[in-house]
Design a protein around this motif. Structure first.
Motif, short mmCIF file in Angstrom:
data_model
loop_
_atom_site.label_atom_id
_atom_site.label_comp_id
_atom_site.label_asym_id
_atom_site.label_seq_id
_atom_site.Cartn_x
_atom_site.Cartn_y
_atom_site.Cartn_z
N TYR A 189 0.67 -1.45 -0.15
CA TYR A 189 -0.18 -0.24 -0.10
C TYR A 189 0.55 1.53 0.31
N GLY A 190 0.82 2.17 -1.04
CA GLY A 190 1.27 3.11 -0.72
C GLY A 190 0.66 4.83 -0.41
N TRP A 191 1.94 5.26 -0.79
CA TRP A 191 1.12 6.56 0.49
C TRP A 191 1.02 7.58 0.10
N LYS A 192 0.78 8.91 0.50
CA LYS A 192 1.04 9.97 -0.41
C LYS A 192 1.08 11.10 0.88
N ARG A 193 1.77 12.12 1.15
CA ARG A 193 2.26 12.76 2.07
C ARG A 193 2.19 14.37 2.37
N ILE A 194 1.55 15.42 2.73
CA ILE A 194 2.27 16.60 2.33
C ILE A 194 1.59 17.38 4.52
N THR A 195 3.22 17.88 4.48
CA THR A 195 3.78 17.96 5.64
C THR A 195 4.26 19.88 5.48
N VAL A 196 3.42 21.06 6.20
CA VAL A 196 3.73 22.00 6.65
C VAL A 196 4.62 23.00 7.80
N GLY A 197 5.56 23.32 7.69
CA GLY A 197 5.53 23.73 9.01
C GLY A 197 5.85 25.55 9.22
N ALA A 198 6.97 25.55 10.72
CA ALA A 198 7.18 26.95 10.28
C ALA A 198 7.60 26.94 11.53
N GLU A 199 9.24 28.11 11.91
CA GLU A 199 9.92 27.16 13.20
C GLU A 199 10.67 28.56 13.49
N ALA A 200 10.74 29.19 14.98
CA ALA A 200 11.54 30.71 15.60
C ALA A 200 12.40 30.62 16.09
N GLY A 201 13.65 30.80 15.96
CA GLY A 201 14.87 31.28 16.45
C GLY A 201 15.35 32.23 17.15
N TYR A 202 15.93 31.79 18.44
CA TYR A 202 16.43 33.76 19.29
C TYR A 202 17.89 33.03 19.73
N ALA A 203 18.15 33.65 19.05
CA ALA A 203 20.39 33.19 19.45
C ALA A 203 20.15 34.01 21.41
N LEU A 204 20.82 32.65 21.75
CA LEU A 204 20.86 33.51 23.33
C LEU A 204 22.55 33.49 23.61
N SER A 205 23.14 33.11 22.44
CA SER A 205 24.55 33.14 22.28
C SER A 205 25.72 33.33 21.84
N LYS A 206 26.40 33.24 20.81
CA LYS A 206 27.11 32.83 19.81
C LYS A 206 26.70 32.06 19.17
N TRP A 207 26.94 30.92 20.19
CA TRP A 207 26.70 28.73 19.88
C TRP A 207 25.40 28.38 20.04
N THR A 208 24.33 29.05 20.47
CA THR A 208 23.17 28.48 21.36
C THR A 208 21.68 29.34 20.38
N ASP A 209 21.19 28.64 20.35
CA ASP A 209 19.74 29.44 19.68
C ASP A 209 18.60 28.64 20.78
N ILE A 210 17.30 28.82 20.96
CA ILE A 210 16.21 28.89 21.89
C ILE A 210 15.23 28.88 20.30
#
Length: 416
Positions: A189-210
């Motif tokens: 059984y085959g299938w088809k899928r649609i996915t949509v999304g969004a993302e937001a990030g904020y840099a706490l430091s030079k190395w790490t994002d929330i």
């Protein structure tokens, strides 16, 4: 069928070792385009080609010509690859021989450096046609016909508002179709899928994002198959809708620009509506990744995630998947010899089904060791040893399907 059922990330160490294994080559067209044609030939021994408890052992030869092409603009680029593969078996000659071909396209564009204000656009597309004639019924096999087509298209747009705040939207479409012979063989059984999304990030430091992310998923399983003669096993005779949907919200941390380590750890919740709302589920979800360049010669990668998808073996069945893989690659002899080791584990919980006989769990474990030796800029020798085990629980009628599988591969690749 097992390509999507068992080993979604068993190639982790090959990805981890790609930088070590890559060699300059190809021929240039102008100053911006490079083309790398290749052909590989390998021999494979498979202890269980049927992937069942008493499967047959076989040997096969595989030849794969193909090419890769890359065009690099000032702030954009295109990568294209294509291949043709023919597999000839020493046994089951007429039932397992395979002709396949496919292509993979990637495009990117950015109008600023990664951490500066600006835009980045990504686009990918991949197609494969796999002709795997599988009439094994005469050899006490499962009588599956696995000819199939797969198509995937995805895209993302990221906006960096300043050095700390960024956001993106993304979408993808996946399509799988099996060329079943309903009058003679069991269905897939085959299938088809649609996915949509969004993302937001904020840099706490030079190395790490929330990071905060969310997505919506919709799929439709190809249930319009001839199931006459099997109705006694079904609870609802296929009356459930073939369409399901769900959404997921996650949050966590991710690295920005470390020199040796990149990671991403998101945790959250997934809501799933099965078969048009016949049943519902809420479950914790996660998406983890780690790529760590331990040294100039060692590299490792870890991947893990949880998600829903339809079953390819049972109609009207939704599977909750937990998958994790880890791999490590080591470069030796001044980069000429690369060794890879990877492990993958996948647990499938058939949470929802149109038939009680299909409600069981499946556990799949894989381990692989590989060696690649670059003889010169044109010739690479390679070998692999693999183990795969599959175990079924939750339904007494499925325990007899447990199996083990060993595969060994030796070959060489010619690259211009």
């Amino acid at each position: 069928m097992k390509k999507t059922i068992s080993l979604f990330a068993v190639l982790a160490s090959c990805v981890a070792g790609a930088e070590m294994m890559d060699r300059p080559g190809g021929f240039k067209i102008g100053e911006r385009m490079t083309i790398k044609p290749y052909v590989s030939l390998n021999y494979v021994y498979d202890s269980n080609a049927d992937q069942q408890k008493h499967g047959q052992h076989v040997s096969s030869w595989e030849i794969t010509p193909g090419f890769g092409a890359a065009y690099k603009g000032d702030n954009w680029g295109v990568d294209l690859s294509a291949f043709y593969r023919y597999t000839a078996y020493s046994r089951y000659v007429r039932s397992l021989n395979e002709n396949s071909y496919g292509e993979d396209l990637k495009f990117y564009w950015a109008n600023s450096a990664p951490d500066e204000k600006g835009w980045t656009l990504l686009f990918g597309e991949k197609y494969q046609k796999i002709a795997a004639d599988d009439d094994k019924s005469e050899n006490n096999g499962r009588g599956l016909w696995r000819d199939r087509e797969t198509f995937l298209v995805s895209g993302a747009a990221e906006r960096r508002f300043n050095e700390r705040l960024h956001a993106d939207v993304n979408a993808n479409y996946y399509y799988l179709d099996y060329a079943n012979r309903a009058t003679k063989y069991a269905n897939l059984y085959g299938w088809k899928r649609i996915t949509v999304g969004a993302e937001a990030g904020y840099a706490l430091s030079k190395w790490t994002d929330i990071i905060v992310a969310g997505n919506y998923m919709w799929y439709e399983q190809d249930n319009d198959k001839d199931r006459s003669g099997y109705s006694k096993y079904y609870d609802n005779s296929g009356h459930y809708s073939s369409k399901s949907k769900g959404y997921s919200v996650q949050g966590g941390i991710a690295s920005r620009a470390t020199e040796r380590i990149s990671y991403r750890a998101l945790f959250g919740w997934t809501h799933f509506d099965y078969a048009g709302g016949v049943d519902k589920d809420d479950t914790p979800s996660y998406a983890l990744s780690l790529n760590w360049k331990l040294s100039d010669t060692w590299n490792t990668m870890l991947l893990a995630s949880r998600y829903y998808q339809p079953s390819e073996r049972q109609f009207g069945t939704a599977v909750l998947v937990d998958a994790v893989s880890w791999g490590v690659a080591h470069s030796m002899i001044r980069g000429k010899l690369t060794s890879t080791l990877d492990f993958a584990y996948r647990h499938e919980d058939r949470t929802f089904s149109d038939a009680s006989a299909y409600k069981y769990d499946e556990d799949i474990f894989s381990a692989r060791f590989g060696l690649n030796y670059t003889l010169n800029r044109f010739i690479t020798l390679f070998g692999r040893a693999e183990y795969q085990g599959c175990w079924f629980t939750g339904n007494a009628g499925n325990t007899d399907r447990d199996y083990d599988r060993f595969r060994g591969t030796l070959g060489f690749r010619l690259t211009y």
